[in-house]
Each structure stands twice: as C-alpha cells, then as structure tokens.
Design a protein around this motif. Sequence first.
Motif, PDB file in Angstrom:
ATOM      1  N   ARG A 222       0.869  -1.181   0.000  1.00 19.23           N
ATOM      2  CA  ARG A 222       0.000   0.000   0.000  1.00 19.23           C
ATOM      3  C   ARG A 222       0.905   1.230   0.000  1.00 19.23           C
ATOM      4  NH1 ARG A 222      -2.490  -1.172   4.080  1.00 19.23           N
ATOM      5  NH2 ARG A 222      -4.519  -1.817   3.250  1.00 19.23           N
ATOM      6  N   VAL A 223       0.942   1.960  -1.091  1.00 23.75           N
ATOM      7  CA  VAL A 223       1.861   3.093  -1.223  1.00 23.75           C
ATOM      8  C   VAL A 223       1.142   4.383  -0.830  1.00 23.75           C
ATOM      9  CG1 VAL A 223       3.452   4.318  -2.735  1.00 23.75           C
ATOM     10  CG2 VAL A 223       3.037   1.880  -3.090  1.00 23.75           C
ATOM     11  N   LYS A 331       1.693   4.794   9.742  1.00 19.49           N
ATOM     12  CA  LYS A 331       1.981   3.366   9.951  1.00 19.49           C
ATOM     13  C   LYS A 331       1.098   2.787  11.064  1.00 19.49           C
ATOM     14  CE  LYS A 331       5.402   2.401   7.003  1.00 19.49           C
ATOM     15  NZ  LYS A 331       6.811   2.185   7.330  1.00 19.49           N
ATOM     16  N   GLU A 332       0.888   3.573  12.106  1.00 16.48           N
ATOM     17  CA  GLU A 332       0.027   3.131  13.212  1.00 16.48           C
ATOM     18  C   GLU A 332      -1.422   3.002  12.723  1.00 16.48           C
ATOM     19  OE1 GLU A 332      -0.382   1.891  17.217  1.00 16.48           O
ATOM     20  OE2 GLU A 332       1.419   2.358  16.048  1.00 16.48           O
ATOM     21  N   TYR A 333      -1.869   3.937  11.907  1.00 12.84           N
ATOM     22  CA  TYR A 333      -3.239   3.952  11.402  1.00 12.84           C
ATOM     23  C   TYR A 333      -3.543   2.715  10.551  1.00 12.84           C
ATOM     24  CZ  TYR A 333      -7.241   5.684   8.634  1.00 12.84           C
ATOM     25  OH  TYR A 333      -8.456   5.837   8.011  1.00 12.84           O
ATOM     26  N   PHE A 334      -2.560   2.287   9.753  1.00 11.17           N
ATOM     27  CA  PHE A 334      -2.782   1.154   8.857  1.00 11.17           C
ATOM     28  C   PHE A 334      -2.320  -0.188   9.446  1.00 11.17           C
ATOM     29  CE2 PHE A 334      -2.878   4.475   5.496  1.00 11.17           C
ATOM     30  CZ  PHE A 334      -4.068   4.110   4.883  1.00 11.17           C
ATOM     31  N   THR A 345       2.363  -1.254   4.411  1.00 13.89           N
ATOM     32  CA  THR A 345       2.194   0.162   4.091  1.00 13.89           C
ATOM     33  C   THR A 345       3.570   0.786   3.870  1.00 13.89           C
ATOM     34  OG1 THR A 345       0.104   0.416   5.283  1.00 13.89           O
ATOM     35  CG2 THR A 345       1.427   2.402   4.962  1.00 13.89           C
ATOM     36  N   TYR A 346       3.714   1.436   2.744  1.00 14.05           N
ATOM     37  CA  TYR A 346       4.988   1.997   2.300  1.00 14.05           C
ATOM     38  C   TYR A 346       4.809   3.505   2.181  1.00 14.05           C
ATOM     39  CZ  TYR A 346       9.203   2.111  -0.757  1.00 14.05           C
ATOM     40  OH  TYR A 346      10.438   2.335  -1.328  1.00 14.05           O
ATOM     41  N   VAL A 347       5.475   4.259   3.060  1.00 15.74           N
ATOM     42  CA  VAL A 347       5.287   5.702   3.112  1.00 15.74           C
ATOM     43  C   VAL A 347       6.352   6.412   2.283  1.00 15.74           C
ATOM     44  CG1 VAL A 347       5.168   7.748   4.583  1.00 15.74           C
ATOM     45  CG2 VAL A 347       4.210   5.579   5.394  1.00 15.74           C
ATOM     46  N   THR A 373       9.284   6.295   7.701  1.00 18.28           N
ATOM     47  CA  THR A 373       9.284   6.827   6.338  1.00 18.28           C
ATOM     48  C   THR A 373      10.175   5.925   5.500  1.00 18.28           C
ATOM     49  OG1 THR A 373       9.117   9.070   7.243  1.00 18.28           O
ATOM     50  CG2 THR A 373       9.651   8.863   4.901  1.00 18.28           C
ATOM     51  N   ASP A 374       9.609   5.284   4.506  1.00 22.77           N
ATOM     52  CA  ASP A 374      10.379   4.316   3.726  1.00 22.77           C
ATOM     53  C   ASP A 374      11.290   4.984   2.698  1.00 22.77           C
ATOM     54  OD1 ASP A 374       9.266   1.508   4.533  1.00 22.77           O
ATOM     55  OD2 ASP A 374       7.508   2.808   4.329  1.00 22.77           O
TER      56      ASP A 374
END
Length: 561
Positions: A222-223, A331-334, A345-347, A373-374
Amino acid sequence: MDYMTIDSRNVPIEGEKNILSVIRKAGIDLPTFCYHSELSIYGACRMCVVEDDRGRIFASCSEQPRPGMVIYTNTKKIQQYRKLVIELLLSSHCRDCTTCTKNGTCELQSLAYKVGVHAVRFLNNKKQEPLDMSSPSVVRDPNKCILCGDCVRTCDEIQGVGAIDFAYRGSKMQVMPAFNKTLGETDCVGCGQCRVVCPTAAISIRTNVTEVWDAINDPNIRVVAQIAPAVRIAIGDKFGIPKGENSFNKLVTALRMMGFDHVYDTNFGADLTVIEESKELAQRLMTGENLPLFTSCCPAWVKYCETKHPEFAGNISTCRSPQGMLSAVIKEYFAKKDAEENKKTYVVSIMPCTAKKGEILRPDNFTDGRQDTDIVLTTVEVIRMIGQVGIKFGELQGEAPDMPFGMSSGGAAIFGITGGVTEAVLRHLAEEPSYAALGAIEFSGVRGTDSLKELTAKVGDKEVKIAIVHGLARAGKLLEAIKAGEAQYDFVEVMACRRGCILGGGQPLPMGPGTRKRRTKGIYKVDQESHIRFTCDNPLLTQTYDNIIAGKEHELLHRNL
C-alpha cells in the motif's frame, strides 16, 4: 548621479559592488559560472569578462564600477575568449549529456550552445574518477566538475560545514573532501545547497525513483504519499504554472494517476509538531532546564548541531519533524488493516529537502525498530516521475487529499519558510485565537529574510526571548554567542537553507531573486486562504490523538533518545 558607458549606453551607478551588477541592470545577461550574489567573489570561470575602451579584458564580477568607464560586453575578442574558455572546460568534462541528470538544465551545456561551441578541439585526457555514492542525500561526480568553486564557498560561507574544498594543483586539481574521504565520512549535513549552486551535475540529488515505482507496481504494498508545504509552491515551475502558485491539489491528482493508494498532507504532521513543541517549550520554561529550546524540524540543522556543537544537543527539541510524526501515525493507522490484508504500508515522503533522505535512516526516528518513512522523494524527483508517465500537469483538475490526514491549519503551511515554525507556535500559545492575535504575531518580527531575527513574545505570564536564524554558518555564530554568554534566548528556530524549505536542496532550479519572492508570497498566500489559521482549530487532531495515537505520544511523535 555617476554614470558609466556599457555598449554605447549610459548606465547610472547606484551603489553596485561590481561592474557585472551594473551590466545586468542594463538588461544584458552576462554569463557566469562562479558568481553568486550571496557568496564571496571568486572570479575563476572568466565567463563574465568584458573589454574596456583601452582593449583591456577583465572579469566584471571582481571589478568595481567607476564613473566614466567605457565597457563593451560582446566584442569579437570577447566572443573568441568565451568560446575558448568553454572549449577548455569541455575538454576535461564528462560528455555523457544524454544520460546526465542535468541534461537540458545544465549551465555548461547551455553556454556551449550560446557561444557557438559545436565541436571540441582538445582530447579529454583526464583520469576517470569513481562516483561518490556514500551520502544518502547527494551524489558527487568528479568527472563533471568544472572547478567553479560554488559548492566550496556555499558549504563554507553559507553553511559553515566545510565538507569539501579544493585539493591538489594545476591539471590535477579537484573539489573533494579532505584526505580522500567520501562525503559520507565527513561532517556533510546533506542539505544539498552545494547541488543548488552547482552549474553541472558534479553534485546531484541521490535519486530513489526506481524504488518507488517498484513499490507502486507491487500488489502487496500500500503506497502512501505525504506532501510537504514547500513542495506545492515549487512543483509547478517546470509545467508552465506561474512561480509561487499553489499546485498542491494538482499534485494530489497526479500522484493518484501514477498509482499511489493514499495521498496525505505533511501539514497535518506540522500541526502535530506545533502541539508537541508548544508543550515542550511550556515544560522547559517551567523547569528552566535545557534552555534555549532549539527546533528539530530541519535534519541538516540537527546533524550540524550534533557534530559541530555537541554541547547543545540536549537543547534540541525531542519532537520529530512533521515528516517523522506523520509517517509514524500513518503506519500506526494502517497497522491493523495491514495485518488483516497481509499488506505492507509503504510511506513515500515528498520533500523540498535532500537532508530528509538521511533523517529517515536515523534510529532515533524509528518506532520500536520500525523505519516509519520508507523513501523520501524530492520535488525534482517527483517532477521527473510525472514526466515519465506523460501527465500534462498544468491541465489537471485538482483533487483534495485523503482523510483523516488531509486537513491542516495555515500555521502548518508556513513551516516551509524561515520564521514559520515560530509563528505557528506563537499562534498556538496565544491567549485567544483571533485575527487580532494573527496580526500582532505577523508584525512581531517573525517574518522577513534577515539571517537573524530577534523578538520577545508573551507566553502566559512570561516574556519569552526568541531568535530565528537561517543558514548554518549564521546559526554557528549564534551558538558561539550563546555559549559565551553574549546572547540569551528561550526559543530558537533554525533552518539550514537560506529563507527556509522553499529554497531547499531538492527544489527545482533556478532559484533567483524573483523565484524567492514568489515562493515566499505563495507560502503566505496558502496560509491566508486557509479556513483554519490556528492549529487548535483543526478538528481532526483531537480524533487522531484519541483514536490513533491514544497514549503513544512519546513513541510516535518524539525521537527515541
């Protein structure tokens, strides 16, 4: 009034420090490589040479204007001179222009065309040097360096770091770190201001575009993107949009077309920063410990302080930057949804700053060992991605960002300019959020481009002494004054880049005086047109604290020291 003659025209001398400034005032764009108005005069590139009425040729950047001077800027002798200079530069320059990251925007390439260099008569016998890929922020390519010295003077005079300098002599001369070190082994803070002034691609942005495309094309990822405040008033530069215009909603549309699953606004993270930093300031004012409190939004400044002035490291706010806070909250939300859908999840953080690429790798910005942060993409890299897809950015209909991290205050938007963090914090600490309070804070001294601004503000029943500084060399002088007891403050905002993030190392070039003014005006316009001007009026913050952060303020919003 005194006059001098330039190409048979009388031009007034009005306090200019050099002939070059008078020539440009006369409407003649004389070429330069090594001249920058905010740097010391170097006079090495010889592109700005002119001829006087006695046939003498000299560099106009290093000569003072005098009444009665007669100057010619484009005689046959000068044309031949400039053409020879370009040929000699190209003779020892890498000519892989088609694959160069600066192809089309390279000043050497542009001037070669302008002066009519269609072939180079001299062989390139210069030894090929390896690329320096040691920095997460920038790449150094010695083979493209033309020894203009712009990066050396910027690193020393503006940033006070001195990570690079001239080495060796004659034909063996190079710009490099001392003792054959790589940039990653020096005190380089990754600000990228060397890249901003580099006329070629000898110093360029360390790109992460391929990694992002790989993530977008992976169905198990998930980007998620977040967009910094200074990006929105710069990204339109390369798509025919007037400089300084807010292109945030167009960028949201473009990112969705490119395949991003969710698009959020880093301004929401800035609102979180305002709340947490205000709490920290109030706490330190009460205890009197570790004052002054230094802001922590700028990673280049944090690294500079840690390496050059470690005695002040404890004064830096424990708050993460807005980027760091929002990534951790995302990241916490997803987290629960990722577990249910077996996804990751990829931020992707879209920033005006090259130093942010280094910030995301710092363990003190991780959450329980997790990198939040990725990837960081600069404005320039996102422009390149939009071009790769073929999106007609200027013709897009803008779309709103996703919730719940798409609503923010105007105070968060001005984080992108020097003084903005202070102004947003003072708004939050104001006794009453009103338009009268907005005006009083705006004219308190927080705005303007002076390298050092000082003001006093009332927080509760206490008079708080504040300093706002941009440019690390100026910040270093301020730290020395504090250390010597010559200055005393309670709160200090520091930004590494002159005028703030709007002129960050990852922003599109050029960034001349006109661009600076328009970007500054654009940032303040975003604030003025915001429905919410005060952080405390953002209704989504309470929901985020109650439903997502839920007692994890320290873990998610502060550095793990």
